[in-house]
Design a protein around this motif. Structure first.
Motif, PDB file in Angstrom:
ATOM      1  N   VAL A 104      32.580  42.961  40.508  1.00  0.00           N
ATOM      2  CA  VAL A 104      33.279  43.666  41.584  1.00  0.00           C
ATOM      3  C   VAL A 104      32.838  43.165  42.958  1.00  0.00           C
ATOM      4  O   VAL A 104      33.673  42.675  43.734  1.00  0.00           O
ATOM      5  N   PRO A 105      31.544  43.253  43.324  1.00  0.00           N
ATOM      6  CA  PRO A 105      31.177  42.758  44.654  1.00  0.00           C
ATOM      7  C   PRO A 105      31.424  41.270  44.833  1.00  0.00           C
ATOM      8  O   PRO A 105      31.798  40.831  45.928  1.00  0.00           O
ATOM      9  N   ASP A 106      31.228  40.479  43.768  1.00  0.00           N
ATOM     10  CA  ASP A 106      31.479  39.038  43.872  1.00  0.00           C
ATOM     11  C   ASP A 106      32.956  38.770  44.172  1.00  0.00           C
ATOM     12  O   ASP A 106      33.286  37.974  45.063  1.00  0.00           O
ATOM     13  N   THR A 107      33.852  39.420  43.432  1.00  0.00           N
ATOM     14  CA  THR A 107      35.293  39.204  43.607  1.00  0.00           C
ATOM     15  C   THR A 107      35.752  39.693  44.979  1.00  0.00           C
ATOM     16  O   THR A 107      36.546  39.021  45.656  1.00  0.00           O
ATOM     17  N   LEU A 173      47.782  39.180  32.244  1.00  0.00           N
ATOM     18  CA  LEU A 173      46.582  39.974  32.491  1.00  0.00           C
ATOM     19  C   LEU A 173      45.403  39.438  31.687  1.00  0.00           C
ATOM     20  O   LEU A 173      44.270  39.412  32.172  1.00  0.00           O
ATOM     21  N   SER A 174      45.659  38.982  30.469  1.00  0.00           N
ATOM     22  CA  SER A 174      44.558  38.440  29.662  1.00  0.00           C
ATOM     23  C   SER A 174      43.973  37.188  30.311  1.00  0.00           C
ATOM     24  O   SER A 174      42.759  36.949  30.253  1.00  0.00           O
ATOM     25  N   SER A 175      44.817  36.379  30.951  1.00  0.00           N
ATOM     26  CA  SER A 175      44.331  35.188  31.632  1.00  0.00           C
ATOM     27  C   SER A 175      43.478  35.563  32.841  1.00  0.00           C
ATOM     28  O   SER A 175      42.413  34.976  33.070  1.00  0.00           O
ATOM     29  N   LEU A 176      43.935  36.544  33.617  1.00  0.00           N
ATOM     30  CA  LEU A 176      43.155  36.989  34.781  1.00  0.00           C
ATOM     31  C   LEU A 176      41.812  37.569  34.341  1.00  0.00           C
ATOM     32  O   LEU A 176      40.769  37.290  34.949  1.00  0.00           O
ATOM     33  N   ALA A 177      41.832  38.384  33.282  1.00  0.00           N
ATOM     34  CA  ALA A 177      40.597  39.025  32.827  1.00  0.00           C
ATOM     35  C   ALA A 177      39.629  38.036  32.190  1.00  0.00           C
ATOM     36  O   ALA A 177      38.412  38.213  32.258  1.00  0.00           O
ATOM     37  N   GLU A 179      38.798  35.138  33.119  1.00  0.00           N
ATOM     38  CA  GLU A 179      37.914  34.538  34.119  1.00  0.00           C
ATOM     39  C   GLU A 179      36.659  35.374  34.316  1.00  0.00           C
ATOM     40  O   GLU A 179      35.565  34.835  34.519  1.00  0.00           O
ATOM     41  N   LEU A 180      36.817  36.696  34.276  1.00  0.00           N
ATOM     42  CA  LEU A 180      35.676  37.588  34.442  1.00  0.00           C
ATOM     43  C   LEU A 180      34.837  37.637  33.160  1.00  0.00           C
ATOM     44  O   LEU A 180      33.601  37.628  33.228  1.00  0.00           O
ATOM     45  N   ARG A 183      32.251  34.915  32.768  1.00  0.00           N
ATOM     46  CA  ARG A 183      31.114  34.888  33.706  1.00  0.00           C
ATOM     47  C   ARG A 183      30.208  36.104  33.595  1.00  0.00           C
ATOM     48  O   ARG A 183      29.010  36.013  33.869  1.00  0.00           O
ATOM     49  N   TYR A 184      30.782  37.234  33.203  1.00  0.00           N
ATOM     50  CA  TYR A 184      30.028  38.492  33.204  1.00  0.00           C
ATOM     51  C   TYR A 184      30.072  39.086  31.794  1.00  0.00           C
ATOM     52  O   TYR A 184      31.130  39.484  31.319  1.00  0.00           O
ATOM     53  N   PHE A 185      28.910  39.134  31.140  1.00  0.00           N
ATOM     54  CA  PHE A 185      28.824  39.592  29.757  1.00  0.00           C
ATOM     55  C   PHE A 185      28.288  41.025  29.748  1.00  0.00           C
ATOM     56  O   PHE A 185      27.111  41.264  30.038  1.00  0.00           O
ATOM     57  N   THR A 186      29.161  41.968  29.452  1.00  0.00           N
ATOM     58  CA  THR A 186      28.792  43.378  29.498  1.00  0.00           C
ATOM     59  C   THR A 186      28.673  43.949  28.086  1.00  0.00           C
ATOM     60  O   THR A 186      29.210  43.391  27.130  1.00  0.00           O
ATOM     61  N   VAL A 187      27.966  45.070  27.976  1.00  0.00           N
ATOM     62  CA  VAL A 187      27.881  45.822  26.716  1.00  0.00           C
ATOM     63  C   VAL A 187      28.269  47.266  27.016  1.00  0.00           C
ATOM     64  O   VAL A 187      28.227  47.708  28.166  1.00  0.00           O
TER      65      VAL A 187
END
Length: 282
Positions: A104-107, A173-177, A179-180, A183-187
């Motif tokens: 979020v802050p990066d984007t 939307l899957s293409s936009l998501a 990219e995130l 780079r960002y691996f969440t659990v």
């Protein structure tokens, strides 16, 4: 109201379980529960839809599913929608809760906006929106806030904004998501009952030295390749853990290490005659 709004927007909108029934015969009310998303996911895939949206029981939260049926977490949705809002108002302030991914802050910064972190909770985010005169805000839980809505949350405007984001980008939307996601691996958020929370915070800080500490709401620690937030729940007698990493596999490992520490803190508290749990057991 949704049917009326969508009737005025170009495109085909397919209603799924639009008949109000307070007994919830089809699914539970919580859109963050993966089981509750399954009817929507199936319909998105069957229809080849561009995306799907799920509301909660009182329709003040919305959760997105992309064209491949994958859930878009609230913080990733905030990042995607913030870009569209900053396009309309360069330099706009964007509010997000501190559990959110660094996406979020990066984007927001890359798009030319100003990121503003706030405490977790619907009331805190609305207050932060007013304090910052923010154009837009998002919460991990699926609340989205708009200056145009009196700094309050609205669960229809994000859908219209997502349509606009997809249209203007010319991408799915899957293409936009993706990219995130690369780079960002969440659990998923985890919860633990920990009677002595001060002990838990001390144990965690001792086990993971060197991180940048934020005590705005519980304990947030940022490291070069991962970060976490550990905080008391506003609604339940538990501590909640959110975590992300910036290389594959690390998030799961750090999550397991932190959960092990919280379990140890609980056991220590239970064994202590001065702890609430120990005194109750005695």
């Amino acid at each position: 109201m949704a049917a009326e709004v969508f009737s005025r927007v170009p495109g085909q909108f397919l209603a799924v379980q639009f008949r109000p029934d307070g007994s919830f015969p089809n699914r539970g009310a919580n859109p963050l529960d993966p089981e509750n998303r399954q009817p929507l996911v199936r319909r998105v895939l069957e229809e080849g839809a561009d995306f799907g949206v799920l509301w909660d029981g009182d329709a003040d939260r919305c959760v997105f599913v992309d064209d491949q049926g994958f859930h878009i977490p609230g913080d990733f949705a905030t990042a995607l929608l913030a870009t569209a809002e900053i396009t309309k108002e360069p330099g706009a302030r964007i509010v997000f809760d501190l559990r959110s991914s660094r996406a979020v802050p990066d984007t927001v910064t890359q798009a030319g906006g100003i990121p503003c972190a706030g405490r977790v909770g619907h009331a805190y985010l609305k207050r932060r929106m007013r304090q910052e005169d923010a154009r837009f805000g998002g919460e991990l839980s699926g609340h989205f806030f708009f200056r145009a809505a009196g700094y309050a949350d609205n669960a229809l405007l994000p859908i219209l904004l997502m349509i606009e984001r997809i249209r203007d980008s010319g991408r799915s939307l899957s293409s936009l998501a993706s990219e995130l996601r690369r780079r960002y691996f969440t659990v998923d958020e985890e919860s633990r009952v920990v009677p002595d929370q001060a002990m838990a915070f001390d144990m965690v800080r001792e086990a993971f030295p060197g991180g940048k500490v934020n005590r705005l709401d519980g304990l947030t620690m940022d490291f070069s390749d991962w970060r976490f937030t550990l905080r008391p729940s506003n609604t339940e007698p538990v501590m909640r853990l959110t975590l992300e990493a910036y290389r594959a596999g690390l998030a799961e490992r750090r999550r397991d290490e932190l959960l092990s520490l919280l379990d140890e803190a609980r056991e220590r508290a239970a064994a202590s005659p001065t702890s609430p749990e120990g005194a109750f057991a005695e």
